[in-house]
Design an enzyme around this catalytic site. Structure first.
Site, PDB file in Angstrom:
ATOM      1  CE  LYS A 145       2.101   4.970   8.209  1.00  0.00           C
ATOM      2  NZ  LYS A 145       0.724   5.167   8.522  1.00  0.00           N
ATOM      3  CG  ASP A 161       5.818   3.385   0.787  1.00  0.00           C
ATOM      4  OD1 ASP A 161       6.148   3.890   1.883  1.00  0.00           O
ATOM      5  OD2 ASP A 161       4.647   3.344   0.380  1.00  0.00           O
ATOM      6  CE1 TYR A 179      -3.741   2.431   0.549  1.00  0.00           C
ATOM      7  CE2 TYR A 179      -2.434   3.305   2.358  1.00  0.00           C
ATOM      8  CZ  TYR A 179      -3.506   3.410   1.490  1.00  0.00           C
ATOM      9  OH  TYR A 179      -4.340   4.503   1.568  1.00  0.00           O
TER      10      TYR A 179
END
Ligand code: HOZ
Length: 445
Positions: free
Chosen positions: A285, A257, A148
């Site tokens: 994050k 990622d 994702y």
């Protein structure tokens, strides 16, 4: 907390939210549908604990899905953020701290010389793909099933996280052209990777690969070097190295990622742990310390193609926001070698305890973990790809998760997400969690 309670403050807030927000939430997994209950509305967090609007207290393993590596409201992060807010929340003009943050990231990741900040990982992914397409003059993107990368049009096919949780293969509204420019490859499948990138047939059993020179239309291979959005599913031996090799063979960029793994699994993320070096890195994050932030980083020769240094356009009113930058810098300043050793120990203690609790209760599970991350798969065999994650007993996971909530443990409400143990979790809290897990395994037996 029974799933059917309708007279709680959370239930009341949810009824109101359903009238005003699609599904009552601003991000699907929070709705807790996958575990067969309504969402819990949060009042506040402190350290590793979460307090809901009904006065229930939970040991939190979601930790905002990763940014809160120091737990909720860490004093240093809070102080830095409040100090920044006092000076003004946003200027739409550069501030000194943005270069400091870029320098800190460059110290931690050898592959990064320059940084472009965004407000989320999704935006950072969009930027990385545009840059890769501009650099190569090509369009096709290769991604992996179960990964994702935010809700970017072209990357929703066979995506993990909320799509896997809801059992959706993709999303309506994605232009056919965006989907057509994406090739999805099963994770940990060297043959499929070779086939998708123009390599010759592989003799993967003996570890030998014939690497052909095709794949000349691929702009980038994008991957989570440690996937954590179908649960945590590490790369098998040699797979990351093969991805690097295939990107080189195709003349494509390798895009990691590291939104989840960056600054979490080690100082320099998964690229440091694996030794495999990407061309571009997507971050989010932890880099924002709990405030909205993302970033793309890479070598200067690539990054200087972004406007205004180059012609690849990318912009954002709140990009490099002073509060997010201050929170990110304060968060990273606390992440030294000792912190990573403690996070590793804490994760190991939890992973081992969960394995033992399940074994005692006769529940077959697989616990996959890395420092600061783990997933409890309700599966009899190890999970190595999306199909394996989909084959897990999600119903049993949901029942276990509901039972954990009733015992004060807030685990991710989906089989397809990771737990985020933090530096705020104490050994006592870990042991309380393991005891609750054992009781919950027993309850659902
Ligand atoms: N997509 C996030 C988990 N991988 C969830 C974001 C949220 O609901 O906050």
């Amino acid at each position: 907390m029974p799933a059917s309670l309708t007279d709680t403050r959370s239930a009341e807030l949810y009824r109101r939210a359903l009238e005003l927000l699609p599904g009552g939430v601003n991000s699907p997994v929070r709705a807790m549908r996958a575990i067969g209950r309504d969402p819990i509305f949060i009042e506040r967090g402190a350290g590793a604990e979460l307090y809901d609007v009904d006065g229930n207290r939970f040991i939190d393993y979601v930790c905002s899905w990763g940014p809160l590596i120091h737990g909720h409201a860490h004093p240093d992060v809070l102080e830095a953020t409040v100090a920044a807010a006092r000076r003004g929340s946003s200027f739409g003009a550069p501030t000194a701290a943005e270069a400091e943050l870029a320098a800190e990231v460059a110290r931690r990741m050898d592959s990064v010389e320059m940084l472009r900040m965004t407000c989320s990982g999704t935006e950072a992914t969009m930027t990385a793909l545009r840059l890769a397409r501009a650099v190569t003059g090509r369009e096709r993107i290769v991604k992996f099933a179960g990964a994702y990368h935010g809700h970017v049009d072209g990357l929703l096919a066979q995506a993990g996280s909320g799509l896997a949780t809801a059992g959706l293969p993709s999303s309506p509204g994605v232009p056919a052209s965006a989907a057509a420019a994406t090739t999805v490859v099963p994770w940990n499948d060297p043959d499929a990777l070779l086939a998708a990138t123009g390599g010759a047939a592989a003799n993967t059993r003996s570890g030998e690969h014939e690497t052909g020179a095709g794949g000349g239309d691929i702009a980038a291979i994008v991957l989570e070097p440690l996937p954590a959005n179908m649960g945590v599913v590490p790369a098998e031996n040699g797979f990351l190295e093969l991805v690097r090799e295939r990107a080189d063979a195709c003349g494509a960029l390798l895009v990691f990622d590291e939104v989840i793994t960056g600054f979490r699994v080690s100082r320099g993320g998964m690229q440091e742990l694996s030794g495999v070096v990407p061309d571009l890195t997507i971050m989010g994050k932890v880099i924002g310390g709990g405030l909205p932030a993302g970033a793309v980083g890479g070598r200067s020769e690539l990054m200087r193609m972004l406007a205004p240094a180059g012609e690849v356009y990318q912009a954002g009113t709140l990009s490099g926001n002073p509060l997010a930058v201050a929170a990110g810098l304060a968060s990273l300043a606390l992440l030294d070698d000792d912190a990573y050793a403690r996070l590793d120990q804490c994760t190991d203690r939890l992973a081992q305890g969960l394995r033992e609790a399940a074994a005692q209760m006769g529940r077959p599970i697989q616990v996959a973990s890395a420092p600061g991350l783990l997933t409890v798969f309700f599966s009899e065999s190890p999970v190595s790809d999306l199909a394996g994650a989909q084959a897990c007993d999600s119903q049993a996971y949901g029942a276990w998760c509901r039972s954990l909530l009733s015992r004060g443990v807030y685990a991710p409400p989906s089989q397809f997400e990771a737990w985020f143990p933090s530096l705020a979790h104490t050994p006592e809290q870990i042991d309380t969690t393991i005891a609750a897990a054992a009781s919950s395994f027993e309850e659902i037996a």
